[in-house]
Design an enzyme around this catalytic site. Structure first.
Site, mmCIF file in Angstrom:
data_model
loop_
_atom_site.group_PDB
_atom_site.id
_atom_site.type_symbol
_atom_site.label_atom_id
_atom_site.label_comp_id
_atom_site.label_asym_id
_atom_site.label_seq_id
_atom_site.Cartn_x
_atom_site.Cartn_y
_atom_site.Cartn_z
ATOM 1 N N ASN A 11 -8.623 -5.486 -17.031
ATOM 2 C CA ASN A 11 -7.851 -5.086 -16.091
ATOM 3 C C ASN A 11 -7.195 -3.490 -16.504
ATOM 4 O O ASN A 11 -6.233 -3.471 -17.306
ATOM 5 C CB ASN A 11 -6.486 -5.979 -15.928
ATOM 6 N N TRP A 12 -7.686 -2.513 -16.027
ATOM 7 C CA TRP A 12 -7.202 -1.171 -16.202
ATOM 8 C C TRP A 12 -5.744 -0.814 -15.745
ATOM 9 O O TRP A 12 -5.172 0.147 -16.148
ATOM 10 C CB TRP A 12 -8.296 -0.094 -15.610
ATOM 11 N N LYS A 13 -5.403 -1.567 -14.781
ATOM 12 C CA LYS A 13 -4.028 -1.530 -14.166
ATOM 13 C C LYS A 13 -3.792 0.083 -13.557
ATOM 14 O O LYS A 13 -5.214 0.483 -13.092
ATOM 15 C CB LYS A 13 -2.830 -1.532 -15.203
ATOM 16 N N HIS A 95 -1.077 -11.126 -10.073
ATOM 17 C CA HIS A 95 -0.850 -10.491 -11.255
ATOM 18 C C HIS A 95 0.476 -10.746 -11.486
ATOM 19 O O HIS A 95 1.534 -10.372 -10.564
ATOM 20 C CB HIS A 95 -1.414 -9.240 -11.507
ATOM 21 N N GLU A 97 2.563 -8.680 -12.636
ATOM 22 C CA GLU A 97 3.108 -7.299 -12.101
ATOM 23 C C GLU A 97 3.165 -7.423 -10.751
ATOM 24 O O GLU A 97 4.386 -6.824 -10.030
ATOM 25 C CB GLU A 97 2.308 -6.276 -12.889
ATOM 26 N N GLU A 163 -1.790 -16.241 -17.539
ATOM 27 C CA GLU A 163 -0.923 -15.129 -18.305
ATOM 28 C C GLU A 163 0.391 -15.158 -18.521
ATOM 29 O O GLU A 163 1.168 -15.109 -17.782
ATOM 30 C CB GLU A 163 -1.422 -13.721 -17.522
ATOM 31 N N GLY A 169 1.716 -7.241 -22.519
ATOM 32 C CA GLY A 169 2.094 -5.595 -22.845
ATOM 33 C C GLY A 169 3.157 -5.646 -23.812
ATOM 34 O O GLY A 169 3.786 -4.731 -24.226
ATOM 35 N N SER A 208 -2.039 -9.705 -24.273
ATOM 36 C CA SER A 208 -2.295 -8.774 -25.536
ATOM 37 C C SER A 208 -3.275 -9.522 -26.214
ATOM 38 O O SER A 208 -3.418 -9.728 -27.356
ATOM 39 C CB SER A 208 -0.854 -9.098 -26.467
ATOM 40 N N GLY A 229 -5.789 -6.542 -20.644
ATOM 41 C CA GLY A 229 -5.005 -5.161 -20.102
ATOM 42 C C GLY A 229 -5.134 -4.046 -21.145
ATOM 43 O O GLY A 229 -6.245 -3.303 -21.098
ATOM 44 N N GLY A 230 -4.139 -3.766 -21.791
ATOM 45 C CA GLY A 230 -4.286 -2.401 -22.825
ATOM 46 C C GLY A 230 -5.550 -2.241 -23.690
ATOM 47 O O GLY A 230 -6.133 -1.190 -23.619
#
Length: 246
Positions: A11-13, A95, A97, A163, A169, A208, A229-230
């Site tokens: 997931n590049w966001k 998600h 977010e 999640e 994050g 994470s 994610g990151g």
């Protein structure tokens, strides 16, 4: 029960322009060796045209959101049919977010998942608890209630991503035991919803995830991969995670 194929959904966001996305894909092609793990790049919608052709063979692409509507006067929204035409295979729905910043309810998430399936996409339905819910011991009941409401009317052709909101994050990661406990509970709930078909539904962990912890997190019998994610932004990390799961 045969464990489903492991999926890494990257997931590049809101990162990477179309030019940057293609450069990332070319870099991945130099070091990636296709194995038992399925990779899917969940890119911003603007990156999707052409991204599939730039990625190494066997790597899928997906979107990070989809409209709950088939078509019509919904300015700024993107339909499942549109995403499918630019090579998307998957789409993330619900998600944390999106739930937090756009006030998406379980009913909206379920509607998006239904539209995704109607348009030929596989929805990755996200569920998970906040830190206060976990600390008071209500994380299992909360997550399963969220799962049932977010899959109302949704067929078994889906992926579920657990999640824990407190681990996204933040650098904090649920333990492998935490991930397996919740994945097993989710599997049980899926059996109640889909019967024998539940065994083929992949349950991912997100929060994470990195090359040094992914193998232990995915070792449990009910964890079938990760929503990353990151670490998905760095090709070396992606290759490291892929290699760790061989």
């Amino acid at each position: 029960m045969t464990k489903p194929r492991t999926l890494l959904a990257l997931n590049w966001k809101m990162n990477k322009t179309p030019t940057e996305a293609k450069a990332w894909a070319r870099e991945l092609a130099h070091g990636y060796h296709r194995g038992e793990v399925e990779l899917a790049v969940m890119a911003p919608a603007i990156d999707l045209p052409g991204l599939k052709e730039t990625l190494p063979g066997g790597v899928d692409v997906g979107a990070q959101d989809v409209s709950q509507h088939e078509s019509g006067a919904y300015t700024g929204e993107i339909s499942a049919t549109m995403l499918r035409e630019v090579n998307a295979t998957y789409v993330i729905v619900g998600h944390s977010e999106r739930r937090q910043y756009h006030n998406e309810t379980d009913a909206v998430v379920a509607a998006k998942a239904r539209q995704a399936q109607a348009g030929g996409l596989t929805p990755i339905v996200c569920v998970g608890e906040s830190l206060d819910v976990r600390e008071r011991g209500g994380h299992v009941d909360f997550t399963l209630d969220q799962l049932r409401a977010s899959t109302e009317g949704v067929g078994p052709e889906l992926v579920v991503a657990y999640e824990p909101v407190w681990a996204i994050g933040t650098g904090r990661t649920a333990t492998a035991q935490d991930a397996e406990e919740m994945a097993a509970a989710i599997r049980g709930a899926l059996e109640g919803l889909y019967g024998d078909q539940a065994g083929s539904i992949r349950v991912l962990y997100g929060g994470s995830v990195k090359p040094d912890n992914i193998a232990s997190i995915c070792a449990g019998p009910n964890v079938n991969g990760a929503l990353v994610g990151g670490a998905s932004l760095n090709v070396a990390d992606v290759i490291g995670m892929n290699d760790a799961l061989k």
